[in-house]
Design an enzyme around this catalytic site. Sequence first.
Site, PDB file in Angstrom:
ATOM      1  N   LYS C 180      10.028   9.527   0.220  1.00 48.66           N
ATOM      2  CA  LYS C 180       8.362   8.661  -0.165  1.00 48.66           C
ATOM      3  C   LYS C 180       7.495  10.373   0.657  1.00 48.66           C
ATOM      4  O   LYS C 180       8.804  11.235   1.302  1.00 48.66           O
ATOM      5  CB  LYS C 180       8.165   7.785   1.251  1.00 48.66           C
ATOM      6  CG  LYS C 180       8.686   5.997   0.536  1.00 48.66           C
ATOM      7  CD  LYS C 180       8.106   5.792  -0.088  1.00 48.66           C
ATOM      8  CE  LYS C 180       7.910   4.224  -0.136  1.00 48.66           C
ATOM      9  NZ  LYS C 180       8.102   3.446  -1.481  1.00 48.66           N
ATOM     10  N   LYS C 206      17.207   6.753  -1.898  1.00 49.35           N
ATOM     11  CA  LYS C 206      16.948   6.479  -3.545  1.00 49.35           C
ATOM     12  C   LYS C 206      15.611   7.161  -4.398  1.00 49.35           C
ATOM     13  O   LYS C 206      14.649   7.275  -3.078  1.00 49.35           O
ATOM     14  CB  LYS C 206      16.515   4.501  -3.329  1.00 49.35           C
ATOM     15  CG  LYS C 206      16.112   4.788  -4.245  1.00 49.35           C
ATOM     16  CD  LYS C 206      15.696   3.086  -4.377  1.00 49.35           C
ATOM     17  CE  LYS C 206      15.427   1.987  -5.664  1.00 49.35           C
ATOM     18  NZ  LYS C 206      12.880   2.278  -5.732  1.00 49.35           N
ATOM     19  N   ASP C 208      12.126   6.358  -6.025  1.00 47.18           N
ATOM     20  CA  ASP C 208      11.282   5.563  -6.326  1.00 47.18           C
ATOM     21  C   ASP C 208      11.352   5.064  -8.102  1.00 47.18           C
ATOM     22  O   ASP C 208      11.430   5.871  -9.193  1.00 47.18           O
ATOM     23  CB  ASP C 208       9.866   5.776  -5.821  1.00 47.18           C
ATOM     24  CG  ASP C 208       9.807   4.498  -5.537  1.00 47.18           C
ATOM     25  OD1 ASP C 208      10.090   2.953  -5.761  1.00 47.18           O
ATOM     26  OD2 ASP C 208       9.087   3.939  -4.593  1.00 47.18           O
ATOM     27  N   GLU C 209      11.221   4.361  -8.437  1.00 47.81           N
ATOM     28  CA  GLU C 209      10.937   4.072  -9.909  1.00 47.81           C
ATOM     29  C   GLU C 209      10.281   5.247 -11.086  1.00 47.81           C
ATOM     30  O   GLU C 209      10.185   4.497 -12.228  1.00 47.81           O
ATOM     31  CB  GLU C 209      10.247   2.392 -10.040  1.00 47.81           C
ATOM     32  CG  GLU C 209       8.936   2.185 -10.535  1.00 47.81           C
ATOM     33  CD  GLU C 209       8.159   2.333  -8.462  1.00 47.81           C
ATOM     34  OE1 GLU C 209       9.232   2.661  -7.921  1.00 47.81           O
ATOM     35  OE2 GLU C 209       6.672   2.229  -8.112  1.00 47.81           O
ATOM     36  N   HIS C 298      15.750  -1.021 -10.420  1.00 42.85           N
ATOM     37  CA  HIS C 298      14.341  -1.159  -9.885  1.00 42.85           C
ATOM     38  C   HIS C 298      14.068  -2.466 -10.734  1.00 42.85           C
ATOM     39  O   HIS C 298      14.349  -2.468 -12.001  1.00 42.85           O
ATOM     40  CB  HIS C 298      13.476  -0.347  -9.966  1.00 42.85           C
ATOM     41  CG  HIS C 298      12.716  -0.297  -8.573  1.00 42.85           C
ATOM     42  ND1 HIS C 298      11.849  -1.575  -9.222  1.00 42.85           N
ATOM     43  CD2 HIS C 298      12.097   0.651  -7.579  1.00 42.85           C
ATOM     44  CE1 HIS C 298      10.686  -1.285  -8.223  1.00 42.85           C
ATOM     45  NE2 HIS C 298      11.415  -0.690  -6.981  1.00 42.85           N
ATOM     46  N   LYS C 338       6.599  -6.920   2.587  1.00 46.17           N
ATOM     47  CA  LYS C 338       5.136  -6.415   1.969  1.00 46.17           C
ATOM     48  C   LYS C 338       5.127  -7.004   0.765  1.00 46.17           C
ATOM     49  O   LYS C 338       3.951  -7.258   0.019  1.00 46.17           O
ATOM     50  CB  LYS C 338       4.613  -4.972   2.285  1.00 46.17           C
ATOM     51  CG  LYS C 338       5.907  -3.823   0.884  1.00 46.17           C
ATOM     52  CD  LYS C 338       5.124  -2.463   0.994  1.00 46.17           C
ATOM     53  CE  LYS C 338       5.984  -2.166  -0.410  1.00 46.17           C
ATOM     54  NZ  LYS C 338       4.966  -0.615  -0.437  1.00 46.17           N
ATOM     55  N   SER C 383      13.626  -4.295  -0.095  1.00 41.75           N
ATOM     56  CA  SER C 383      13.233  -3.270  -0.154  1.00 41.75           C
ATOM     57  C   SER C 383      11.687  -3.618  -0.324  1.00 41.75           C
ATOM     58  O   SER C 383      11.021  -4.646  -0.777  1.00 41.75           O
ATOM     59  CB  SER C 383      13.052  -2.148  -0.922  1.00 41.75           C
ATOM     60  OG  SER C 383      12.098  -1.126  -1.408  1.00 41.75           O
TER      61      SER C 383
END
Lengths: 306, 139, 488
Positions: C180, C206, C208-209, C298, C338, C383
Site C-alpha cells: 500500500k 502482494k 494489488d489487482e 485475485h 472489511k 484479505s
Amino acid sequence: MTGGAPPADRPLDLAAALAESGVDELLATLDAELVGLAPVKRRIREIAALLLVEKLRLQVGLSAGPPSLHMSFTGNPGTGKTTIALRMAEILHRLRYVRKGHLVAVTRDDLVGQFIGHTAPRTKEVVKRAMGGVLFIDEAYFLYRPENERDYGQEAMEILLQVMENDRDDLVVILAGYKDRMDRFFASNPGMSSRIAHHVDFPDYGQDELYAIAGLMLEKMQYRLSDDARTALGEYIERRRARPSFANARSIRNALDRARLRHADRLFGAAGEPLSREALMTIEASDIRASRVFSEAAATAEESTP
Amino acid sequence: MRLTQGTFSFLPDLSDDQISNQIEYCLENGWAVSVEYTDDPHPRNTYWEMFGNPMFDLRDAAGVMKEVSAARTTFPNHYIKVNAFDATRGVESLRLSFIVNRPDPEPGFGLVRQEVDGRAIRYTIRAYATDQPEGERYQ
Amino acid sequence: METGNGKATPLGSSERYKAGVLKYAEMGYWNPDYEPGDTDVLALFRITPQDGVDPIEAAAAVAGESSTATWTVVWTDRLTAADSYRAKAYKVEPVPGSPDQHFAYIAYDLALFEPGSIANLSASIIGNVFGFKPLKALRLEDMRFPAAYVKTFDGPPTGIVVERERLDKFGRPLLGATTKPKLGLSGRNYGRVVYEALKGGLDFTKDDENINSQPFMHWRDRFLFCMEAVNRASAATGEVKGHYLNVTAATMEDMYERAEFARDLGSVVVMIDLVIGYTAIQSMSKWARRNDMILHLHRAGHGTYTRQKAHGISFRVISKWMRLAGVDHIHAGTVVGKLEGDPDMVQGFYNVLREPHNPVDLQRGIHFEQDWAGLRKVMPVASGGIHAGQMHQLLHYLGDDVVLQFGGGTIGHPMGIQAGATANRVALESMVLARNEGRDLWAEGPDILADAARDCSPLKAALDTWGEVTFDYTSTDTSDYVPTPTPA
C-alpha cells in the site's frame, strides 16, 4: 503442590480420594469379572492404596519420591497375567501414575534383532511406543541366554535396565513367565531383580474356579449348559487339569470353543427340524463328552485335535 | 541473525514442556514424529539429516523427548527440528515442523548477486557457515 | 397440460414437434421423475419468476435455455438424440423464508460439455439464461461435477501440499500483505515495502489487482525491485519468501512475457486477476504447471455478480470453477474483515477449495455432494481489513491452510512495516502454539494475545492501535438454512 497445601492437622479423607480416583470402581470390576486370584487382587489393591496415600502425603508436603512400580508376574499359562497387566495399566492411569494407560505386549522377538546393531534400535522403538503406559514382556527369561555370551539379548537387557532406572516416570515394565524360570532369570540377573519392586505370583486355578470361569465365558458368548452338560463340564475340567498340557483358563476357553463347534455340527446334522432359540443357545453333554479327554487315558500327551 | 524457519521461530525458544505439548498434539492427531538436524540451514536445504527414523505408533511425547535430548547431546551446536508427518490421503506431508535447538551465534546468510542482461540479477543465498566443512561449522 | 401440479404430461412426438411455441415444461425440460445419473453435471439455480409465472415452467425454461432449447419448436431437434441432450429440471422447491424464490435443480448430460474447458461450461450454464424475461432474477447457487468431468481438468498447478513443501512452511496459516498505497509508488519505494514486510516476518507480499504497468511504475522495474527485496529478506531470515508479481496485462502475449521474466528472476509465485477471463486463467495455469510456479488469483470484479443473493453467481460456484481451472491461491473471504462474508458462506467456499470431498452441507450453502477425484487443493486467501487482534477468530474460522493477508494491518503499524509484520507473525505463532496445547481460542484468544504482547512490543502496539476495530455489518449473501449474525 506448594502454597495450596492444607494445614497438617486437617484430616484427609482417604475414602473420598479413592472415590474421586475412580479406582474402586475398577477394583470392583476386577473382583466381578475375574475369578479367584485372591493374592493377585490383594497386591493390586495394595499398590493402588500406596499410590493414593502417596498422593495425599504429597498434599501435606511429605514425599518419598514416586515409588518404583516395575513388576514381575509369574505363573503358569492361562492364569490371567496378560489380563491383569491390562487392568493394571488402567488402574495406574486412573491414579495418574502413567499418563496414557496403554499396554504394549512384546516377547524377545520384538526386542532382540538378528544382526549386530539391530537390537538397540528395536528395543528403543518398543520402549518409546510403551512410554506413557505399561511394557509387558512375556517369557522375559528368553531375553537372557547364559549359554551364549554373544547373544544380542544382553543388549536389550541393558537398555531395559537403563530405562527402568532412568525413565520410571514414563513407563512401567512388567516381566512375565513361568515361576521357576523367572526365579532362575532373576538369580542370574541381580540388576534386573533389584529393579523389580513387586513380585506377583499367579496361582493355578482350582476346580471350582475353573468351573466358574467357564460359566463367565459362556455367559459372555450367550450360551448355556444343559443340566447334563454341567456335570460333563465338571468331569472334563477334572480330567483336563490332570493332563500335562493344561493351561488353566486358556484350556477352558479352548474346550468351550470346541464344544461350540460340536454344538453347531450337531444342529447341522439334525437339519430339517425347526430350530428354537433355546437349541441355538444350549450346549449338551454330548458336545463336551466327545472330547478326547474322555476317550483317552488321562496320561496321554498333548491333546491337539478334538 | 535468527533463523526463522519452522512454525514457532518468532516466539522465545520453547521450553521442554512446550515442546512436549506440541508433540502430544501431533501424536493425538496420529502423526509420526521425527527429529532432524543440520549445520547447513539454507532455505532450500530440504534434507536435513535424520536423527533416526520417524517414530510411528507412539502414544506419549516422552519417547520423542528422549530423542530430542539425545540429538541435543550429540549435536549441541546444530539446528535440530521436530517434524510431524501426516499419512492421511491427500496430505501425505508434514503438518508441523519446528526448531528445538540452534547454534549460538547464528551466522546467517550472504546474498551473492550476479548481474546479467537487462539489469536482471541472478541471486544466490549462501550460508556463511558452509565456508567450513560439514561438522566444523558451529564450534 | 397443466404444469402447476408438478406433472407434465408427455406429448406424443407429432404434437411435440408441431411448428409453434410450447411451454418449456412440455418440451421435456421438466421431468420430476428423472433421477440424476453419476455422470450428470448438476446445477442449482435460485429463481425469482415474474409475477404469475409458474415456478416449474420457469425452472424448465432455465433448463431449456441453458441447454438445447430456443423459444420455439424446431424440427432439427429430431436429427439429434434430443431427449438425452435436453437438460432436465428434476426438482423445484421453495426457498425457506423467501416466498417469491424457488430452488430449481437441473441435470445436464456430460456430453453437453467440452472436456477441460471452463469457457464452454460457463457459456452453457450461464451463457444466455440470465437475461431471460420471464424471470425477475436468477442466481446460480451451486454445481456438482461428476468425477468423470473433474478428471478432464488439470486443477491447481501446485496445490496446498506442494506449496507448503516448496516453501518449507508447515503447521500454521501463511502470512501476506498487499503493498500500500495501491497506486503511485515508484518501483524503488514499492520494493522497500516488500523488503520490510518480508524481513519482519511475512511469508508473502502482494501486488494489488490493479498494479500492472502504469506510468509511475512499469512492470519490469517493479519485478526487479521486488525480487531484490524478496532475496534480501530471504537471506536475512533463512526462509523462502515470495511476492505475488501480478502479470495481468492486456494480451496473453504480454502476460506470458511478464510471467517468464518473473520466472527468470527466481520468483516462486505469479499473480493474475479474475477479470482476465476463464480462458486466460486456464492458459496461465498451464504455464504455471510447466514452470513450477504458484499461481495466485485475485478475485477482482467478482462482487458485481456474487454479492446479491437473488441474482448472479454464488462465489461457491466460482470457487469450484477456479479449482477446476487450476489456480493455487484464491481470495475467498475473511469472515471478520472489511469485505462481505457471512461465516457459514465463507466456510463453505473454503471447504469447496480445500477438501478432497464435500458432503451436502446446507448451512454452508453446499447443496451437492462433490468428489474432487484427487484434484489438488486451492489455498484460500483471507484479505481485507483484518489485523493481529483478530488472530484467534481468524484461526478459529479459517483453520491452518489459508493465507492471512494484513495489508493495512502491517504497513500502517505505528512502529513501521517490519514491526507490523512481526506483530502479525508473533500473534499467529502464539495462537497456533496455544491451540495445539488445547486452549480454547474463542474464550482465551484476547488473553493469549495479551500474554504474547508482553514479550513483543510490536504486537502490543498493534493491539493498542487496532484492538477494537471491527466491521460489523450485516452480510447480504447469507445461509438460507441458519440465520447467523456476522461476528464482530
